[in-house]
Scaffold this active site. Structure first.
Site, short mmCIF file in Angstrom:
data_model
loop_
_atom_site.label_atom_id
_atom_site.label_comp_id
_atom_site.label_asym_id
_atom_site.label_seq_id
_atom_site.Cartn_x
_atom_site.Cartn_y
_atom_site.Cartn_z
N ARG A 159 -16.86 52.69 67.72
CA ARG A 159 -15.64 52.96 67.69
C ARG A 159 -15.29 54.00 66.63
O ARG A 159 -14.47 55.07 66.61
CB ARG A 159 -14.66 51.69 67.44
CG ARG A 159 -13.03 52.40 67.58
CD ARG A 159 -12.14 51.06 67.65
NE ARG A 159 -12.26 50.32 66.25
CZ ARG A 159 -11.70 49.17 65.99
NH1 ARG A 159 -10.93 48.60 67.09
NH2 ARG A 159 -11.89 48.57 64.80
N LEU A 184 -4.64 51.05 69.82
CA LEU A 184 -6.38 51.07 69.23
C LEU A 184 -7.08 50.15 70.29
O LEU A 184 -6.85 49.06 70.48
CB LEU A 184 -6.37 50.57 67.83
CG LEU A 184 -7.64 50.76 67.22
CD1 LEU A 184 -7.97 52.11 66.76
CD2 LEU A 184 -7.84 49.79 66.09
N LYS A 213 -8.75 55.52 65.18
CA LYS A 213 -8.57 54.83 64.02
C LYS A 213 -8.17 55.61 62.88
O LYS A 213 -9.23 55.58 61.80
CB LYS A 213 -9.64 53.64 63.91
CG LYS A 213 -9.05 52.26 63.03
CD LYS A 213 -9.99 51.10 63.53
CE LYS A 213 -9.90 50.22 62.43
NZ LYS A 213 -8.71 49.50 62.34
N TYR A 243 -11.08 55.15 59.66
CA TYR A 243 -11.44 54.06 59.15
C TYR A 243 -11.98 52.82 60.02
O TYR A 243 -11.61 53.04 61.06
CB TYR A 243 -10.52 53.16 57.97
CG TYR A 243 -9.33 52.45 58.64
CD1 TYR A 243 -8.62 53.23 59.39
CD2 TYR A 243 -9.32 50.95 58.40
CE1 TYR A 243 -7.29 52.57 60.12
CE2 TYR A 243 -8.18 50.67 58.96
CZ TYR A 243 -7.22 51.11 59.89
OH TYR A 243 -6.19 50.53 60.36
N GLU A 263 1.02 46.73 70.60
CA GLU A 263 -0.02 46.07 69.84
C GLU A 263 0.60 45.57 68.61
O GLU A 263 1.84 45.79 68.31
CB GLU A 263 -1.05 46.76 69.84
CG GLU A 263 -1.15 47.92 68.79
CD GLU A 263 -2.24 48.93 68.97
OE1 GLU A 263 -3.18 48.33 68.70
OE2 GLU A 263 -2.34 49.99 68.85
N1 PLP Z 1 -4.66 47.33 66.79
C1 PLP Z 1 -4.53 47.94 65.42
C2 PLP Z 1 -3.13 48.92 65.55
C3 PLP Z 1 -5.26 47.76 64.35
O1 PLP Z 1 -5.10 48.53 63.33
C4 PLP Z 1 -6.39 46.86 64.77
C5 PLP Z 1 -7.12 46.29 63.51
O2 PLP Z 1 -6.99 46.90 62.42
C6 PLP Z 1 -6.45 46.22 65.88
C7 PLP Z 1 -5.42 46.63 66.81
C8 PLP Z 1 -7.63 45.11 66.21
O3 PLP Z 1 -8.78 45.88 66.20
P1 PLP Z 1 -10.00 45.12 65.76
O4 PLP Z 1 -10.29 43.68 66.85
O5 PLP Z 1 -11.20 46.04 66.21
O6 PLP Z 1 -10.09 44.67 64.57
#
Ligand code: PLP
Length: 285
Positions: free
Chosen positions: A52, A205, A148, A33, A180
Site C-alpha cells: 500500500r 482507504l 494514505k 504514512y 469508514e
Molecule cells: N481507514 C482509515 C481512514 C485509516 O486511517 C485506517 C488506518 O489507519 C484504516 C482504515 C485501517 O487500515 P489498516 O487496517 O491498514 O490499518
C-alpha cells in the site's frame, strides 16, 4: 531508556529526531504514512502495508528514498533497538525539504523518511473485551482517500469529536452512508449473518486488516458483501465492528449513544478477532 527513532539514514534518540521546518510534510502534508502492528517482536501483515505504501507514493509521484527491502530492514532494526515486543511501527515519507515554500515538486530534493515505534498490547487491549462506542460525523475529506496521505485534519477533528463524546472512534458519513472510521474500516453483521463492509474505491482507504479479515471470513465460507451501509442498518444489525492494524478487530457497541444489539461485543466479532489474531501470529515476519 529513551525510544530510538529513524530519521533519514540515522537511528537517533527520540528527543534528537528532527526534520526541517521546510519539510513538505510539515508545510503541505505532502507525504504518505504507514502503520504496521508488531506482535512478539515481529511485523504483522507487513507485505500488505508496504504494498500500500508503494501504491500511495506512486499515486502522488513520490519516489521512495530507500528500497522496500531496505525499509523492511529499518523497520526490523528499529523494533530490535527499542526491544519492542508488542506495538506499532509508524513510517512516514515526505517530498523532503526544499529551500523555500513552492507548491510544485522541488527538483533534486531527497525525500524524508522517518520511523518510530510505540508500545501497545493490541491483543489484550481492554476495549477488545468491552467494545467501543462510535459517533457519526460528516465525511469532509478530499476525494482521494485511497491514498494514505498524512493530510489527516478531517480525521483529527472527527476523532476529537469522538473523544469529547467519550467514544472510541468516529464513523464518517457521506450521502447517508458510512464511508469508514477515522482510522479504521467499518463493518456490520446483518440479521441474516452477512458481513457487510464498503467496497474499496477512492472513497475509503483500502484497509490491510479489512482485506485480511474479508479473505479469512470468505475462506471459512462466511458470507461477505462489499457495499455501503447506513447508520439505520448498523443500529438494526446483529453486530458492528471496526478493523485496523492498531485494533485488529474490535466491536462497536454503540453509535451516537444508541446501543447496537445488546450493547455487548457479539460472537461473530469475537470469532473474527480470534481468527485474525491467529493469522497475525502465524504469518508474522
Ligand atoms: N481507514 C482509515 C481512514 C485509516 O486511517 C485506517 C488506518 O489507519 C484504516 C482504515 C485501517 O487500515 P489498516 O487496517 O491498514 O490499518
Amino acid at each position: 531508556m529513551e525510544q530510538i527513532a529513524y530519521v533519514n539514514g540515522s537511528f537517533v534518540p527520540m528527543s534528537e529526531a528532527k526534520v526541517s521546518i521546510l519539510d513538505r510534510g510539515f508545510l503541505f502534508a505532502d507525504g504518505i504514512y504507514e502503520v504496521a502492528a508488531v506482535l512478539d517482536g515481529k511485523l504483522i501483515d507487513n507485505a500488505s502495508h508496504l504494498a500500500r505504501l508503494e501504491r500511495s507514493v506512486g499515486e502522488i509521484s513520490l519516489a521512495l528514498p530507500e528500497t522496500i527491502e531496505r525499509i523492511q530492514e529499518i523497520q526490523r532494526e528499529l523494533i530490535a533497538r527499542n526491544n519492542l515486543a508488542s506495538g506499532l511501527v509508524y513510517l512516514e515519507v515526505t517530498r523532503g525539504a526544499d529551500k523555500g515554500r513552492d507548491f510544485a515538486f522541488p527538483k533534486g530534493v531527497k525525500p524524508t523518511l522517518v520511523m518510530f515505534t510505540s508500545v501497545k498490547d493490541i491483543v489484550n487491549a481492554p476495549s477488545a473485551k468491552t467494545g467501543i462506542g462510535v459517533v457519526t460525523v460528516p465525511d469532509i475529506r478530499w476525494t482521494r482517500r485511497d491514498i494514505k496521505s498524512v493530510a489527516l485534519l478531517a480525521q483529527v477533528l472527527a476523532k476529537q469529536a469522538a473523544a469529547e463524546a467519550g467514544a472510541g472512534e468516529a464513523w464518517m458519513i457521506e450521502d447517508g452512508k458510512v464511508t469508514e472510521g477515522g482510522s479504521s474500516s467499518a463493518f456490520i453483521l446483518t440479521q441474516d449473518d452477512v458481513i457487510v463492509t464498503r467496497q474499496n474505491s477512492s472513497a475509503i482507504l483500502p484497509g490491510c486488516t479489512r482485506k485480511a479479515v474479508v479473505a479469512l471470513a470468505e475462506e471459512r465460507q462466511l458470507r461477505v458483501e462489499e457495499r455501503p451501509f447506513t447508520i439505520a442498518e448498523a443500529l438494526a444489525a446483529k453486530e458492528a465492528f471496526v478493523t485496523s492494524a492498531s485494533l485488529f478487530v474490535q466491536a462497536v457497541v454503540s453509535i451516537d449513544g444508541k446501543t447496537v444489539a445488546n450493547g455487548k461485543p457479539g460472537p461473530m466479532t469475537a470469532r473474527l478477532r480470534e481468527i485474525y489474531v491467529e493469522f497475525a501470529k502465524q504469518t508474522a515476519t
